[in-house]
Each structure stands twice: as C-alpha cells, then as structure tokens.
Scaffold this motif. Structure first.
Motif, PDB file in Angstrom:
ATOM      1  N   ALA A 374       0.825  -1.200   0.000  1.00  0.00           N
ATOM      2  CA  ALA A 374       0.000   0.000   0.000  1.00  0.00           C
ATOM      3  C   ALA A 374       0.865   1.259   0.000  1.00  0.00           C
ATOM      4  CB  ALA A 374      -0.927  -0.004   1.204  1.00  0.00           C
ATOM      5  N   ASN A 375       1.921   1.262   0.797  1.00  0.00           N
ATOM      6  CA  ASN A 375       2.799   2.426   0.841  1.00  0.00           C
ATOM      7  C   ASN A 375       3.601   2.588  -0.440  1.00  0.00           C
ATOM      8  OD1 ASN A 375       2.918   4.076   3.483  1.00  0.00           O
ATOM      9  ND2 ASN A 375       2.688   1.958   4.214  1.00  0.00           N
ATOM     10  N   GLU A 376       4.002   1.472  -1.045  1.00  0.00           N
ATOM     11  CA  GLU A 376       4.702   1.563  -2.329  1.00  0.00           C
ATOM     12  C   GLU A 376       3.813   2.244  -3.374  1.00  0.00           C
ATOM     13  OE1 GLU A 376       5.859  -2.327  -3.477  1.00  0.00           O
ATOM     14  OE2 GLU A 376       7.284  -2.603  -1.821  1.00  0.00           O
ATOM     15  N   LEU A 377       2.553   1.839  -3.412  1.00  0.00           N
ATOM     16  CA  LEU A 377       1.612   2.461  -4.356  1.00  0.00           C
ATOM     17  C   LEU A 377       1.381   3.921  -4.002  1.00  0.00           C
ATOM     18  CD1 LEU A 377      -0.952  -0.469  -4.607  1.00  0.00           C
ATOM     19  CD2 LEU A 377       0.427   0.411  -6.496  1.00  0.00           C
ATOM     20  N   TRP A 378       1.280   4.183  -2.702  1.00  0.00           N
ATOM     21  CA  TRP A 378       0.980   5.558  -2.259  1.00  0.00           C
ATOM     22  C   TRP A 378       2.115   6.512  -2.615  1.00  0.00           C
ATOM     23  CZ3 TRP A 378      -3.656   7.087  -1.357  1.00  0.00           C
ATOM     24  CH2 TRP A 378      -3.894   8.302  -0.717  1.00  0.00           C
ATOM     25  N   GLN A 411      -5.230   5.663   8.116  1.00  0.00           N
ATOM     26  CA  GLN A 411      -4.340   6.679   8.695  1.00  0.00           C
ATOM     27  C   GLN A 411      -3.056   6.054   9.233  1.00  0.00           C
ATOM     28  OE1 GLN A 411      -6.035   9.980  11.046  1.00  0.00           O
ATOM     29  NE2 GLN A 411      -4.697   9.312  12.716  1.00  0.00           N
ATOM     30  N   ASN A 412      -3.204   4.937   9.935  1.00  0.00           N
ATOM     31  CA  ASN A 412      -2.018   4.286  10.503  1.00  0.00           C
ATOM     32  C   ASN A 412      -1.097   3.725   9.428  1.00  0.00           C
ATOM     33  OD1 ASN A 412      -2.890   4.871  13.068  1.00  0.00           O
ATOM     34  ND2 ASN A 412      -3.752   2.831  13.452  1.00  0.00           N
ATOM     35  N   THR A 413      -1.682   3.292   8.326  1.00  0.00           N
ATOM     36  CA  THR A 413      -0.878   2.690   7.259  1.00  0.00           C
ATOM     37  C   THR A 413      -0.254   3.730   6.338  1.00  0.00           C
ATOM     38  OG1 THR A 413      -2.277   0.716   7.279  1.00  0.00           O
ATOM     39  CG2 THR A 413      -0.930   1.066   5.321  1.00  0.00           C
ATOM     40  N   LEU A 414      -1.054   4.703   5.912  1.00  0.00           N
ATOM     41  CA  LEU A 414      -0.595   5.647   4.888  1.00  0.00           C
ATOM     42  C   LEU A 414      -0.280   7.032   5.421  1.00  0.00           C
ATOM     43  CD1 LEU A 414      -3.100   4.701   2.023  1.00  0.00           C
ATOM     44  CD2 LEU A 414      -0.759   3.877   2.369  1.00  0.00           C
TER      45      LEU A 414
END
Length: 546
Positions: A374-378, A411-414
């Motif tokens: 998810a963070n890679e995509l973000w 919120q915690n992830t991104l």
C-alpha cells in the motif's frame, strides 16, 4: 417525463443496519429486499406434524409481490406465494415450481408453460393471465411499484414508465394459450430464468387486481401457506397451512404466525421466555450468548451481502487506480471484524459474495491487507497536501464504529488523516450519491435478488447501471457483461462475468470490505430447522413441531 430511478431492493440494503444480519430489515425500512420462493428445493425431508410455530418479523412495507423489495415483506410473500421457479437450497440451481417448462432458443424470446391444475387460495386458476396481469401491474409506472425495475428487461417497459402513459401492457408479453405465454426481452439475457425466482415475478389473482389495498392486508396467494386472517399492523401476520397446495413441498405445520417487533432485543427476550419458537436473525452482540443458551439450536450461515466503500470517481482525487488500490490494501479487514463487528462478517476477497455461483475465491489482489505494498503504491500517487480523506455514511444505522475503524487503519498505514461524514440522513445521502456530491469514499452494500454474478456486476458497475453511482465506466467491462447476458448457456455466462470481474479487481471502483453472515436460533419446541441462504430465512415448509 421519465420517472426518477427506482431504488432497487439491493440498493435499499445500503440503508440497513450493518450490525444486523442481512435478512433483518432496519427499523427505518431500509432492510434488504424480497426473496425467491420458499417452497421448492428442500434440503431435508420431514413429515407433517401439525402444530403452531411463532417467528419474529419487523414491520413489512407491503405484502404485494411487485411492491416488495425488502426482507420482511419478502419473508411473508415467499411463504404465501409460489413463483415460476425457486432455487435448490443446497446447490442454488433453478427448480421449476409453477412452471412446467421454460424454453428459449436465443435467450431473448422465452416460452413459458404453467403446470395444469394449480389454483390460488380463493379458487381462481393459476394460468397465463395470472402472470401477465401481475407483470403488467408491476411494470406500469403510475402504479409506483417498488419492484418495477425487475421488468425493465422486457420489451415495452420504457413506454409504460412514462408518467401518465396510456400504455398499460408490456409489449413483450403474449398469451399463447390458457397455460402458455411468451416473453420477449429487449435483448438476450441468459440469466432471465434465474431472475424469475424473485418475488416480483409472482402471479396475481384477479381478485387482488380488483382490490389491491385489500390484497395487501390479506394476500390471496398460491403458496404452501395462506393467510389465516388480516395483517394486523405492528402486531402479527397469521398464516396457516394450505391443505390444497399442489406443490411437492407442503408445509409440515398447521400455523405460522409472524409476531412483529420493533427491535431484535425484544424478540430475543421472547425467544428466551418461550414466547417465540424461531428467531430469524440473532443480533451480532447477542450471538455469543445465543450460542451458549441454544448450543444445539443455533444456526450461523453466510449470506449474499457484501459491504463496500465506493469511490466517487467524478472527483479527480480518486481518478488514479493506484490511489484506490493503496487505500484498499491499507485496511485490515479481519482486525475490524474481530474488534468492531464482533465476528459477524467475513473479509471480502471478491466483488461477488461466496454463496453466488461463479464466485472466485481470493482473486482480489487489492483486497489483501498489505501495508508495505500500500505504501509503495501511495508513494507513486499525487495526493493533495493536507487533504483529509472524507468517509461518508448515513447516521443512526450502526456504521459509526466500523467506518471510523477503516479510517484509523488507513491513517495508521498511509499517514493521511480522515474525517467522518454522516451529516446526511438516508434519503439525502442517497440523493447526494445520485447527484455526484460525495467528497470521498461512501458506504455501500448489496445483496442478491437472485443468485447470479450478473446481479452484482450489471446494476452497480456498468455504464448507466440501475444503481451505478460511482461515475466509473469501462467499455471492456460493459462489453463483457453484455456478452455474458447473451451467452448461450449459464456456464458460458459465468465465464464472461468472471472475466468482467477481473477488470473490477484491477480498477477497484469500490473497496470490497465484508461479506455478511446471518444466524438463527430456535427453541426445543421445533425441529428440522433448515436454513435457506437464498432467502436468508429458515425453510418454513420443512420445520416441524415436536
């Protein structure tokens, strides 16, 4: 002037209280919709025992089949009426009830033959006229039937929907004999025979057409149960076994009384006190208690409900699929189910519920919780600085905690903040969706009206679909759904619908979150309680009194 788009049965579920099972309509009438028939495809054999059974019900909106698009009315209608087809409890395959045969060579023109010797409870003959009059009544716009949209596949529907139209008969219905009629559709639709299992397609006695209001209070059906008296609003709906029922699955009991409750807790209290024999749905917060108190008489099963967060793709913020993919992968669905939803749901891994033929297990890559991905995509997207993610839902329906949990997960992830938006009541919330006024993802839910992938794809995601409000459009998706509709066989249609769903998996126009589960409990006064997931109800004809 064209009438406004009708809220479909499944769209109405978007207003249901998520912390109740899909079979239980909410107190504001936004529960899920009508059912298929309840008198075919029995999974258990039982003998007639007689006796009385009492079950709970919320207040129905109506008991007219073409007007019934919610679960409570559908529960009664499916016991009092028999349709052309039903669904086998075990396999979901079509079972002919009133229909002797349903034949087509091109999936557009359908020849229907009705079994000989069938009657309504008042002695009228169940014949071709009974279905033609019912469908014409349901399709005519001025009659304002909530299930009218089910007839939109039949030739001539649009002309009947014009306000004040003098066209009162579907051009696609032709009587060819006392027990035969032909249905011509606007275009090929392989799933039409499956769709006929919805209660909107039930027959109507002439006496009902002559006095619809009286028939709403005391329906004249053709099913295994008949009315034992009028519907006493907010009190009860009494049914009794119809001795002359000609179907294969006659009722095993003498009477079935639906006691009407305003809330599930009171119904559960009455089950404990022995004032109810069957509790159709156990609220999630009471399920642990019910399992302990009724260990051998507690049934928990999957339903066809899916809960999503739909994206407003008319907002350029969500135009990049990577934004949608990342947000979906940032959510730990199982954690929310365990900590907030009390284990009453399952994580969604597809856009189609597992109980539906053609469901593909685990094919949604972006439904998996994967914070690293998810963070890679973000990191690859251009999210506006300091923009809060707006999460929309309507108030007073039990959505606050789980929607907030979704926001916290994201919120915690991104690392993006969120804001809960529940200022619009249900009707205004729906209008805002239709008017493309949502400023962020919004809670949406769906439940089958008949067991087909098509019903999860076409209304929600095709261009100009009957309940499509995300603004997403894809020519290849539309083409594959059309090809599925026109496929020579259901098996070939399933393959094409599955291919269409693969496009949804990649594009993610909404976030599949949870699959619903329903549960029922019953007292030791009854046995042979078989749950029908295609109706989200026990099979009333199979149940026996000890």
């Amino acid at each position: 002037m064209r009438r406004p788009r009708t809220i479909t049965r499944a769209a109405a579920l978007a207003g249901a209280v998520i912390l109740t099972a899909a079979a239980c309509g909410s107190s504001d009438g936004d529960g899920d919709g009508g059912n298929g028939g309840s008198n075919g495809g029995s999974a258990a054999e039982g003998e007639y025992t007689g006796g009385e059974v009492r079950a709970n019900l919320n207040s129905p909106q109506t008991l007219i089949p073409t007007d019934t698009v919610e679960s409570e009315g559908g529960t009664v209608v499916s016991a009092v009426y028999s349709g052309l087809v039903d669904f086998d409890i075990d396999s979901g395959e079509v079972v002919h009830l009133v229909a002797e045969s349903i034949e087509t060579e091109d999936n557009q023109t359908w020849d229907i033959t009705i079994r000989e010797g069938l009657e309504f409870h008042n002695g009228e003959t169940v014949d071709a006229d009974a279905f033609i009059r019912a469908w014409n009544y349901g399709a005519y716009g001025d009659n304002a039937q909530r299930g009218s949209f089910f007839f939109d596949v039949i030739e001539g529907y649009d002309e009947m929907q014009e306000e004040g139209s003098d066209v009162t008969e579907l051009a696609g219905l032709e009587k060819t004999g006392d027990l035969t009629f032909t249905v011509t559709l606007d275009s090929p639709f392989t799933t039409f025979e499956v769709a006929l299992g919805h209660n909107a397609f039930m027959p109507m006695a002439q006496a009902c057409l002559d006095d619809v209001e009286a028939c709403n209070t005391e329906p004249i059906g053709n099913g295994p149960f008949k009315m034992a008296g009028p519907w006493e609003h907010d009190v009860e709906i009494p049914l009794e076994r119809w001795e002359d029922y000609a179907g294969e699955n006659s009722a095993n009991i003498d009477t079935l009384t639906f006691n009407i409750y305003a809330d599930a807790q009171t119904a559960y209290n009455d089950l404990q006190a022995g004032n109810l024999d069957v509790l159709r749905t156990t609220p999630p917060e009471l399920r642990d208690e019910a399992r302990n108190q009724f260990p051998d008489r507690f049934i928990e099963v999957p339903t066809s409900q899916i809960t999503n967060l739909a994206y407003p793709l008319y907002d350029e913020t969500f135009a990049d699929p990577k934004v949608r993919q990342a947000l979906s992968m940032a959510i730990d669905r199982q954690k929310i189910i365990d900590n907030v939803l009390l284990g009453a749901f399952e994580p969604a891994d597809s856009f189609i519920a597992p109980v539906i033929p053609g469901y593909q297990e685990g094919v949604c890559e972006y439904c998996e919780y994967d914070p690293d991905r998810a963070n890679e995509l973000w990191d690859e997207v251009d999210w506006p600085a300091d923009k809060k993610l707006q999460l929309h839902f309507h108030p007073g329906a039990g959505h606050d905690e789980w929607v907030e949990a979704v926001g916290i997960e994201i919120q915690n992830t991104l690392g993006i903040e969120f804001e809960l938006r529940n200022e619009l009541e249900w009707a205004d919330h729906l209008n805002a969706r239709d008017d493309e006024e949502m400023e962020g993802p919004y809670r949406s839910a769906w439940i089958m009206s008949y067991p087909s992938q098509e019903y999860y794809l076409k209304p929600l995601y095709t261009t100009n679909g009957s309940s499509a409000d995300t603004g997403w459009t894809n020519e290849d998706f539309d083409r594959l759904v059309r090809e599925g509709d026109a496929a020579p066989t259901l098996e070939e249609a399933q393959d094409l619908y599955a291919e269409a769903e693969q496009i949804l998996m990649e594009e993610v126009p909404s976030i599949p979150l949870f699959y619903g589960r329903s549960s029922a409990a019953y007292n030791d006064t009854v046995e042979n309680v078989v749950y029908n997931i295609y109706e989200t109800n026990p099979s009333w004809t199979d149940i026996q009194v000890k």
